[in-house]
Design a protein around this motif. Structure first.
Motif, PDB file in Angstrom:
ATOM      1  N   GLY A 116       6.777  14.690   1.545  1.00  0.00           N
ATOM      2  CA  GLY A 116       6.102  15.485   1.882  1.00  0.00           C
ATOM      3  C   GLY A 116       4.540  15.270   2.639  1.00  0.00           C
ATOM      4  N   MET A 117       4.092  14.427   2.030  1.00  0.00           N
ATOM      5  CA  MET A 117       2.623  13.818   2.448  1.00  0.00           C
ATOM      6  C   MET A 117       2.713  13.211   3.740  1.00  0.00           C
ATOM      7  N   ALA A 118       3.792  12.190   3.576  1.00  0.00           N
ATOM      8  CA  ALA A 118       4.079  11.575   4.803  1.00  0.00           C
ATOM      9  C   ALA A 118       4.422  12.211   6.158  1.00  0.00           C
ATOM     10  N   LEU A 119       5.225  13.408   5.744  1.00  0.00           N
ATOM     11  CA  LEU A 119       5.570  14.326   6.855  1.00  0.00           C
ATOM     12  C   LEU A 119       4.258  15.068   7.617  1.00  0.00           C
ATOM     13  N   LEU A 120       3.363  15.027   6.517  1.00  0.00           N
ATOM     14  CA  LEU A 120       2.029  16.036   6.970  1.00  0.00           C
ATOM     15  C   LEU A 120       1.205  14.952   8.163  1.00  0.00           C
ATOM     16  N   GLN A 121       1.143  13.605   7.468  1.00  0.00           N
ATOM     17  CA  GLN A 121       0.562  12.535   8.274  1.00  0.00           C
ATOM     18  C   GLN A 121       1.228  12.327   9.548  1.00  0.00           C
ATOM     19  N   LEU A 122       2.532  12.522   9.720  1.00  0.00           N
ATOM     20  CA  LEU A 122       3.284  12.245  10.951  1.00  0.00           C
ATOM     21  C   LEU A 122       2.908  13.352  11.960  1.00  0.00           C
ATOM     22  N   GLU A 123       2.864  14.793  11.259  1.00  0.00           N
ATOM     23  CA  GLU A 123       2.603  15.676  11.952  1.00  0.00           C
ATOM     24  C   GLU A 123       1.285  15.527  12.729  1.00  0.00           C
ATOM     25  N   ASP A 124       0.314  15.031  12.057  1.00  0.00           N
ATOM     26  CA  ASP A 124      -0.984  14.958  12.433  1.00  0.00           C
ATOM     27  C   ASP A 124      -1.212  13.890  13.472  1.00  0.00           C
ATOM     28  N   ILE A 125      -0.299  12.717  13.475  1.00  0.00           N
ATOM     29  CA  ILE A 125      -0.109  11.719  14.496  1.00  0.00           C
ATOM     30  C   ILE A 125       0.385  12.303  15.767  1.00  0.00           C
TER      31      ILE A 125
ATOM     32  N   PHE B  58       2.417   1.604  10.855  1.00  0.00           N
ATOM     33  CA  PHE B  58       2.182   2.518  10.000  1.00  0.00           C
ATOM     34  C   PHE B  58       2.841   3.637  10.285  1.00  0.00           C
ATOM     35  N   THR B  59       3.226   4.128  11.483  1.00  0.00           N
ATOM     36  CA  THR B  59       4.139   5.347  11.897  1.00  0.00           C
ATOM     37  C   THR B  59       5.450   5.182  11.520  1.00  0.00           C
ATOM     38  N   ILE B  60       5.865   3.981  11.639  1.00  0.00           N
ATOM     39  CA  ILE B  60       7.359   3.670  11.276  1.00  0.00           C
ATOM     40  C   ILE B  60       7.568   3.675   9.782  1.00  0.00           C
ATOM     41  N   ASP B  61       6.733   3.272   9.061  1.00  0.00           N
ATOM     42  CA  ASP B  61       6.417   3.280   7.560  1.00  0.00           C
ATOM     43  C   ASP B  61       6.664   4.690   6.909  1.00  0.00           C
ATOM     44  N   LEU B  62       5.754   5.474   7.674  1.00  0.00           N
ATOM     45  CA  LEU B  62       5.582   7.002   7.443  1.00  0.00           C
ATOM     46  C   LEU B  62       7.157   7.654   7.495  1.00  0.00           C
ATOM     47  N   PHE B  63       7.666   7.335   8.695  1.00  0.00           N
ATOM     48  CA  PHE B  63       9.079   8.024   8.764  1.00  0.00           C
ATOM     49  C   PHE B  63       9.867   7.234   7.646  1.00  0.00           C
ATOM     50  N   GLN B  64       9.890   6.027   7.240  1.00  0.00           N
ATOM     51  CA  GLN B  64      10.869   5.563   6.465  1.00  0.00           C
ATOM     52  C   GLN B  64      10.416   6.360   4.855  1.00  0.00           C
ATOM     53  N   LEU B  65       9.128   6.582   4.866  1.00  0.00           N
ATOM     54  CA  LEU B  65       8.870   7.339   3.472  1.00  0.00           C
ATOM     55  C   LEU B  65       9.362   8.806   3.529  1.00  0.00           C
ATOM     56  N   ALA B  66       9.032   9.403   4.554  1.00  0.00           N
ATOM     57  CA  ALA B  66       9.702  10.913   4.680  1.00  0.00           C
ATOM     58  C   ALA B  66      11.046  10.996   4.437  1.00  0.00           C
ATOM     59  N   LEU B  67      11.912   9.946   5.043  1.00  0.00           N
ATOM     60  CA  LEU B  67      13.345   9.977   4.822  1.00  0.00           C
ATOM     61  C   LEU B  67      14.032   9.392   3.610  1.00  0.00           C
ATOM     62  N   ASP B  68      12.972   8.615   2.714  1.00  0.00           N
ATOM     63  CA  ASP B  68      13.286   8.148   1.543  1.00  0.00           C
ATOM     64  C   ASP B  68      13.879   9.003   0.430  1.00  0.00           C
TER      65      ASP B  68
ATOM     66  N   LEU C 274       0.843  -1.246   0.003  1.00  0.00           N
ATOM     67  CA  LEU C 274       0.073  -0.063   0.058  1.00  0.00           C
ATOM     68  C   LEU C 274       0.935   1.262   0.027  1.00  0.00           C
ATOM     69  N   LEU C 275       1.957   1.250   0.783  1.00  0.00           N
ATOM     70  CA  LEU C 275       2.805   2.548   0.964  1.00  0.00           C
ATOM     71  C   LEU C 275       4.054   2.242  -0.175  1.00  0.00           C
ATOM     72  N   ASN C 276       3.882   1.430  -0.972  1.00  0.00           N
ATOM     73  CA  ASN C 276       5.380   1.715  -2.196  1.00  0.00           C
ATOM     74  C   ASN C 276       5.347   2.850  -2.627  1.00  0.00           C
ATOM     75  N   PRO C 277       6.588   3.593  -2.573  1.00  0.00           N
ATOM     76  CA  PRO C 277       6.856   4.905  -3.058  1.00  0.00           C
ATOM     77  C   PRO C 277       6.408   5.241  -4.415  1.00  0.00           C
ATOM     78  N   GLN C 278       6.710   4.313  -5.303  1.00  0.00           N
ATOM     79  CA  GLN C 278       6.222   4.319  -6.719  1.00  0.00           C
ATOM     80  C   GLN C 278       4.603   4.454  -7.035  1.00  0.00           C
ATOM     81  N   ARG C 279       4.155   3.680  -6.228  1.00  0.00           N
ATOM     82  CA  ARG C 279       2.680   3.602  -6.112  1.00  0.00           C
ATOM     83  C   ARG C 279       2.181   4.997  -5.776  1.00  0.00           C
ATOM     84  N   LEU C 280       2.734   5.323  -4.715  1.00  0.00           N
ATOM     85  CA  LEU C 280       2.040   6.619  -4.073  1.00  0.00           C
ATOM     86  C   LEU C 280       2.523   7.931  -4.925  1.00  0.00           C
ATOM     87  N   ALA C 281       3.624   7.918  -5.728  1.00  0.00           N
ATOM     88  CA  ALA C 281       3.697   9.176  -6.625  1.00  0.00           C
ATOM     89  C   ALA C 281       2.844   8.944  -7.868  1.00  0.00           C
ATOM     90  N   ARG C 282       2.596   7.595  -8.354  1.00  0.00           N
ATOM     91  CA  ARG C 282       1.471   7.669  -9.600  1.00  0.00           C
ATOM     92  C   ARG C 282       0.190   8.272  -8.847  1.00  0.00           C
TER      93      ARG C 282
END
Length: 242
Positions: free
Chosen positions: A208-217, A189-199, A140-148
């Motif tokens: 940027g969207m991963a960072l936004l989700q993390l900020e809300d969490i 999910f939170t750990i995966d968001l950190f990985q996306l934010a730092l990828d 679900l959180l594959n970076p290429q999928r999210l970019a598409r």
């Protein structure tokens, strides 16, 4: 279809699932492929989300180049199907079955096909659930999928923001069903968001969207609210942001 078949198989799981004269601990080795029988379908179905229908036709073979987005209805159906694999109902093993699996009998060691665990010799049902959930979230959180998904905004009813909202809603819905599974999903999910934010290879919009989700969490981790059995969970999440 596989979700339904898996449910039926697990409902009938028990001592009859192994041959006579085998120790009950061998049930675990038979359980692994049954519990994870959906894993290849998650891989296949996830390709519909942010997916493209195309062919390898050559110039002169036909008059149409096939290279088009998967329609919104199909993408939503695929997302809903995978989100079901993140429900407490899907991930939880019956206690009666867990009680039937003792530590491995002498001479019957765990193999690479067994579930890993954090409970020593005892069978770890939460680790089984985590293995399944991690598999679904990774697709679900594959970076290429999210970019598409992001780059199709404006052509699709699914935005990257709504996509994350659907995943978070599914995780939140499990809070009343099984607190242990809900906490495990929220951590993953939170750990995966950190990985996306730092990828550094992910699209900047995705990070940027991963960072936004993390900020809300982070804003919603209130140490003074919620049930007592969530205190350690919230402490763990708060530590991730340090």
């Amino acid at each position: 279809r596989l979700i339904s078949l898996r449910s039926d198989v697990l409902d009938r799981f028990g001592s009859g699932s192994i041959s006579d004269d085998l120790p009950y601990s061998e049930i675990e080795k038979v359980l692994v492929p049954a519990y994870l029988m959906h894993r290849y379908q998650v891989d296949a179905v996830s390709k519909l989300i942010g997916g493209v229908n195309f062919d390898y036709s050559k110039k002169g073979e036909n008059n149409k180049i096939v290279n088009e987005r998967i329609d919104d209805a199909t993408q939503k159906k695929a997302l809903d199907a995978i989100l079901k694999t993140l429900s407490a109902e899907f991930l939880e093993l019956p206690q009666s079955l867990v009680a039937m699996i003792p530590p491995p009998a002498y001479g019957y060691n765990r193999t690479r096909e067994s579930f890993k665990g954090q409970m020593g010799a005892a069978f770890d049902p939460m680790n089984a659930a985590e293995s399944s959930a991690h598999h679904s979230l990774s697709f679900l959180l594959n970076p290429q999928r999210l970019a598409r998904i992001y780059h199709s905004e404006g052509q699709s009813s699914m935005s990257l923001g709504s996509y994350f909202k659907d995943i978070r809603s599914q995780i939140a819905n499990g809070k009343s069903a099984n607190a242990s599974i809900h906490k495990m999903l929220e951590k993953l999910f939170t750990i995966d968001l950190f990985q996306l934010a730092l990828d550094e290879h992910a699209a900047k919009e995705v990070s940027g969207m991963a960072l936004l989700q993390l900020e809300d969490i982070r804003k919603n981790i209130n140490p003074d609210s919620g049930p007592k059995n969530y205190e350690a969970h919230k402490a763990y999440l708060r530590n991730l942001f340090h």
